[in-house]
Design an enzyme around this catalytic site. Structure first.
Site, mmCIF file in Angstrom:
data_model
loop_
_atom_site.group_PDB
_atom_site.id
_atom_site.type_symbol
_atom_site.label_atom_id
_atom_site.label_comp_id
_atom_site.label_asym_id
_atom_site.label_seq_id
_atom_site.Cartn_x
_atom_site.Cartn_y
_atom_site.Cartn_z
ATOM 1 N N GLU A 166 22.129 64.129 -81.080
ATOM 2 C CA GLU A 166 21.888 63.738 -79.691
ATOM 3 C C GLU A 166 22.043 64.908 -78.719
ATOM 4 O OE1 GLU A 166 23.200 59.037 -80.097
ATOM 5 O OE2 GLU A 166 24.295 60.323 -78.697
ATOM 6 N N GLU A 364 21.513 56.284 -86.482
ATOM 7 C CA GLU A 364 22.541 55.481 -85.810
ATOM 8 C C GLU A 364 21.893 54.248 -85.194
ATOM 9 O OE1 GLU A 364 25.109 57.321 -82.895
ATOM 10 O OE2 GLU A 364 25.298 59.154 -84.094
#
Length: 463
Positions: A166, A364
């Site tokens: 991320e 995720e």
């Protein structure tokens, strides 16, 4: 209906070094930006719980890996702490860290679990931040050296590497919206951090490919589909700009080796472009990944602005759009996030239609719930809401695969309730419940469901 997944599908979960290891200043590790920020502003952290109080993986790695095996994981992602492996950011390697990571990797493999290893999960070493962090190209070089050292030490056994998790989050949190250290609000500095992150990524990818270790390297992006409020051209334009800034700013260089010209033109128009070096274009082209990790939690709903921008306000993405709260949306009230399962399918469809259908996996997906102890019955958390969440996302994932998307697996966030940045333990995400006082681990109902799903490589609609 039976939802059956392809052979050799990756069933697993994800975690990170800073959120699980503990011993944050022990065994040779130096401080990260999280240690420094907690020392300076402990009240910014839920209940004053800082990065030292994680789920003790450094001490309990063998027990935790046994639990991964009990959940029928065949893959597991975690990260290597830069500040633990190379405490001064560059130079001397900490041999205690080498021993620890070797033990973890070897035990995962001994249990039939492929290690997926990420190299950076928001945890900049403080010694590097003091040199300017990602604003400084010397830090970019130091990261590339850290990555190469990891490949050298562990690449004989680790065949799935990821450069960043991320990467947009440290940009947003640290340089735009004040929810990560160093708490800067400055778009041009944010753009520099984002750009240098992808330069660092590309250096690591290039170095790995040159080694010919027989593995693959990728990046993990939190892709958040931008849906316009309506098909009015103003709303569509606003959603496109949000997509450019928050998704394509990392997705395009990772998959195409270059930035979207629309984004470059927009930033140039407003004087926000970072400084580039002549060699960067070729370097970015060499950074195209072998495998894309997709973190998906919520959609982004966008409308055009209803009011003019204050010309004296800092330049921000919101100069071009506003968030739109769609009536009737399904919410996770604890985290404040919309639950929109179709988003996972829309991401895969976009990758298939517009990016050459790359090899990817869901790295995720998860549901954080506050005060989960109220769902305890006879010593087990009865988290049927988490089972519903995972099942409903897997249905849309299955649809994407059935239409030809090259999605190779699904990882839940996370294996065990862990420390979550400023939220600490406010919301629990794990398949395994963690008692903070005793460190006792207990598999939740969702963990049992996932264990069966992984064993059967699928599930029936009503199970």
């Amino acid at each position: 209906m039976k939802y059956q997944f392809p052979d050799n599908f990756w069933w697993g979960s994800a975690s990170s070094a800073p959120q699980t290891e503990g011993e944050t200043l022990g065994f040779g590790k130096t401080a990260t930006i999280w240690d420094r920020w907690f020392k300076e502003q402990p009240t910014r952290f839920h209940n004053g719980v800082g990065p030292a109080e994680t789920s003790t993986f450094y001490k309990n790695w063998k027990e935790d890996i046994a639990l991964l095996k009990a959940l029928n994981h065949n893959t597991f992602r975690t990260s290597i702490s830069w500040a633990r492996l190379i405490p001064e950011g560059c130079g001397t390697v900490n041999h205690e860290a080498v021993t620890f990571y070797n033990q973890v990797i070897d035990e995962l493999l001994a249990q039939g679990i492929k290690p997926f290893i990420n190299l950076f999960h928001f945890d900049m070493p403080m010694v590097m931040q003091q040199q300017g962090g990602w604003e400084n190209r010397d830090v970019v070089t130091a990261y590339a050296e850290f990555a190469s050292k990891c490949f050298e030490l562990f690449g004989d056994r680790v065949k799935h590497w990821f450069t960043f998790n991320e990467p947009v989050v440290p940009v947003e949190g640290g340089y735009l919206y004040d929810f990560h250290y160093p708490n800067v609000v400055d778009f041009k500095r944010a753009a520099t951090v984002a750009y240098h992150t992808m330069i660092a990524h590309s250096l690591a990818v290039k170095a790995y490919h040159e080694r010919n270790d027989g593995g693959e390297i990728g990046i993990i992006l939190n892709l958040t589909p931008s849906y316009p409020r309506s098909q009015n051209p103003a709303d569509v334009k606003a959603a496109n700009i949000a997509d450019l800034m928050f998704n394509r700013s990392f997705l395009d260089p990772a998959l195409r080796g270059e930035y979207p010209q629309e984004l470059v033109a927009l930033l140039k128009e407003h004087g926000q472009l970072p400084v580039c070096q002549p060699e960067d274009k070729a370097l970015l082209a060499a950074g195209v990944v072998d495998l894309l990790g997709i973190n998906y939690y919520q959609p982004r709903r966008i409308k055009c602005r209803d009011s003019l921008v204050n010309p004296d306000s800092p330049f921000m993405p919101e100069w071009f759009f506003e968030a739109y709260e769609m009536p009737g949306r399904k919410m996770n009230p604890y985290r404040g996030w919309e639950i929109y399962e179709q988003g996972i399918y829309d991401i895969l469809t976009n990758l298939r239609e517009n990016y050459g259908n790359p090899n990817c996996y869901i790295s995720e997906n998860g549901m954080g719930v506050e005060n989960e102890q109220r769902f305890d019955e006879n010593g087990q958390i009865q988290d049927d809401y988490r089972i519903d969440f995972v099942r409903d996302h897997l249905k849309w994932l299955h649809k994407g695969i059935s239409e030809g998307s090259n999605c190779l697996g699904y990882h839940m966030w996370t294996f065990i309730d862990n420390w979550s940045w400023c939220n600490a333990y406010k919301n629990r995400y794990g398949f395994v419940s963690l008692n903070l006082e005793t460190q006792q681990r207990t598999i939740k109902k969702s963990g049992e469901w996932y264990r069966t799903t992984a064993a059967e490589n699928g599930f029936n609609d009503r199970t």
